[in-house]
Design a protein around this motif. Sequence first.
Motif, PDB file in Angstrom:
ATOM      1  N   CYS A 420       6.489  14.768  -7.767  1.00  0.00           N
ATOM      2  CA  CYS A 420       5.942  13.803  -8.856  1.00  0.00           C
ATOM      3  C   CYS A 420       4.716  12.850  -8.250  1.00  0.00           C
ATOM      4  N   SER A 421       3.930  12.249  -9.270  1.00  0.00           N
ATOM      5  CA  SER A 421       2.806  11.505  -8.970  1.00  0.00           C
ATOM      6  C   SER A 421       3.123  10.512  -8.175  1.00  0.00           C
ATOM      7  N   ALA A 422       4.283   9.989  -7.659  1.00  0.00           N
ATOM      8  CA  ALA A 422       4.825   8.978  -7.073  1.00  0.00           C
ATOM      9  C   ALA A 422       6.264   8.921  -6.794  1.00  0.00           C
ATOM     10  N   PRO A 423       6.722   8.272  -5.610  1.00  0.00           N
ATOM     11  CA  PRO A 423       7.959   8.016  -5.542  1.00  0.00           C
ATOM     12  C   PRO A 423       8.448   7.072  -6.239  1.00  0.00           C
ATOM     13  N   ASP A 424      10.030   6.903  -6.377  1.00  0.00           N
ATOM     14  CA  ASP A 424      10.513   5.739  -6.853  1.00  0.00           C
ATOM     15  C   ASP A 424      10.297   4.268  -6.259  1.00  0.00           C
ATOM     16  N   ALA A 425      10.089   3.385  -6.868  1.00  0.00           N
ATOM     17  CA  ALA A 425       9.602   2.044  -6.115  1.00  0.00           C
ATOM     18  C   ALA A 425      10.590   1.015  -6.851  1.00  0.00           C
ATOM     19  N   PRO A 426      11.229   0.138  -6.046  1.00  0.00           N
ATOM     20  CA  PRO A 426      12.108  -0.674  -6.337  1.00  0.00           C
ATOM     21  C   PRO A 426      11.307  -1.756  -7.113  1.00  0.00           C
ATOM     22  N   GLY A 427      12.059  -2.458  -8.063  1.00  0.00           N
ATOM     23  CA  GLY A 427      11.582  -3.505  -9.031  1.00  0.00           C
ATOM     24  C   GLY A 427      11.913  -3.284 -10.359  1.00  0.00           C
ATOM     25  N   PRO A 428      11.783  -4.472 -11.230  1.00  0.00           N
ATOM     26  CA  PRO A 428      12.369  -4.506 -12.683  1.00  0.00           C
ATOM     27  C   PRO A 428      11.302  -3.370 -13.598  1.00  0.00           C
ATOM     28  N   GLU A 429      10.111  -3.434 -13.242  1.00  0.00           N
ATOM     29  CA  GLU A 429       9.032  -2.705 -14.128  1.00  0.00           C
ATOM     30  C   GLU A 429       9.114  -1.363 -14.397  1.00  0.00           C
TER      31      GLU A 429
END
Length: 544
Positions: A420-429
């Motif tokens: 993907c273009s970016a890995p998963d990142a923690p956070g509500p958004e």
Amino acid sequence: MNAATRAAAPHEGAAPRPAAAGAQRRTTRLRSLLEGPDLDFLMEAHSGLSARIVEEAGFPAVWASGLTLSAQSGVRDNNELSWTQVLDQVEFMADASGLPVLLDGDTGYGDFNNARRLVRKLEQRGAAGVCLEDKTFPKTNSFINSLAQPLADVDEFSGKLKAVKDSQLDPDFCLVARVEALIAGWGLGEALRRAEAYRLSGADAILIHSRERHAGEILAFAREWAGRSPLVIVPTTYAAGTPTDTFRAAGVSVAIWANHMLRAATRAMQETARAVRAEETPAGLGTAVVPVAELFRLQDAEELSRAERRYLPARRAAPDAVVLGAGDTEPAAEEAGESALTSVLGAQGVRRIVQATQARGAAGELHALQAALADVGDDVVVSRAGLRLRGYLLRELLDTEGAVAVAVDPGSGARGDCRCSAPDAPGPERQDVRLRHVAEPAGPAAPAAHGRWLGILRARGEGAHALRAVLRDLTGRRAARPYVLPDLLNALIARGCQIQVLYVHGHWADTSYHPAGAPAVGEGAMSGPSHTYGTTRGRLSPLG
């Protein structure tokens, strides 16, 4: 009912309307009712629904009866219903109708301090007035052992009335003092003495109560009272033998029908329950019960529909779905997963579900998909039949804004197949991530996988058009092997389609056929925070 009240009464079946700007406050309307020259009537209510019915019948105000508020809650009229529970019901009545609500406040639920706090809270909840009776707390209903009931000290009760008047913020909030001397058998003289003391203490009206079957002592009180302040009566026991014009001629300001709504409802409920129990069906009730639509009207359900159209964003039409079954899977596992998936799709509002199962040896699942797309619209979910997932995951996928969107689980570790273009990142958004590549069957392991594709996508509008165009291209080619869904996604990416990625975390499983020794994943795999993943039909090579 006076002429002004009749003119203001809503027509039968009309839903209550909010008061227009500049309309009289409800407290002012109640005061005008009490001080007006004509006899008028209050009807008892015990809930928001009954208050609305009272309003539609044309009554000018509501009597929030202590007896019926208690009875509809299944408790006795002995202050067993707390004053805060009473406040809640008064608020429902005030919200459900546009009428002034006069609360039967018993003794004020304690001494002067309790009474003045009650009045402040009643004003906050939208009540127009309160009636307090000169008995001791906790009270007993006036028609139960009435001669044995003690009365409050006149000076103490007068102080309570003064405290109420000093505490109210709205000058038109009405205080009615209820005299119980006739109920307790203390005679006309004591009733008049108490009424005068309460008038001088600030009561806006006097309610004189009687347990007699005739109106003699009430009429005698009215003659002696001679209009010193508005007079209110509750002719529960003596109305049948006394023409209403008699009260009018005696100078009575307001007559309260204090418990008739609940008494009528109780009889109707008893008869209905007995009939349904005896017949084992409600089919014979006929017009004895209102249609459910009448309840919706009384609840003003249409107002909510209008508000939704005004305040909510326009809803998209419900999507369609294509569920892809394959010929090289175990039928039992396929059918189990397909049934669970279609249930979730239906629960999330998917309107049409097309099952696209290819025969063994057929050209490939893309041919089955191409044929199925002819039966659906331009907003479609495509999923493999073996997928099982929680409803909220599908809802999140349906809520994505991308023309094409896929669900990817970053927690699959070494078995990931997506870059993907970016890995998963923690956070509500929610992240703005695009799919770059999905591993092809028998292809080389790709580095830096960001997760595993669940086997489901959603395409809408231009995305659905692009999906059909790429399908036509792929199914028209000669190929060494049948094309599958990852080929379709990669071809879309190659054509410049921006495929949105929705990262999800567990709560899904693949129930498709697995190689020997690798059992299919069942329901338990979705029950906890982590789960085991099955292979996607043995066709996709996991990435290392």
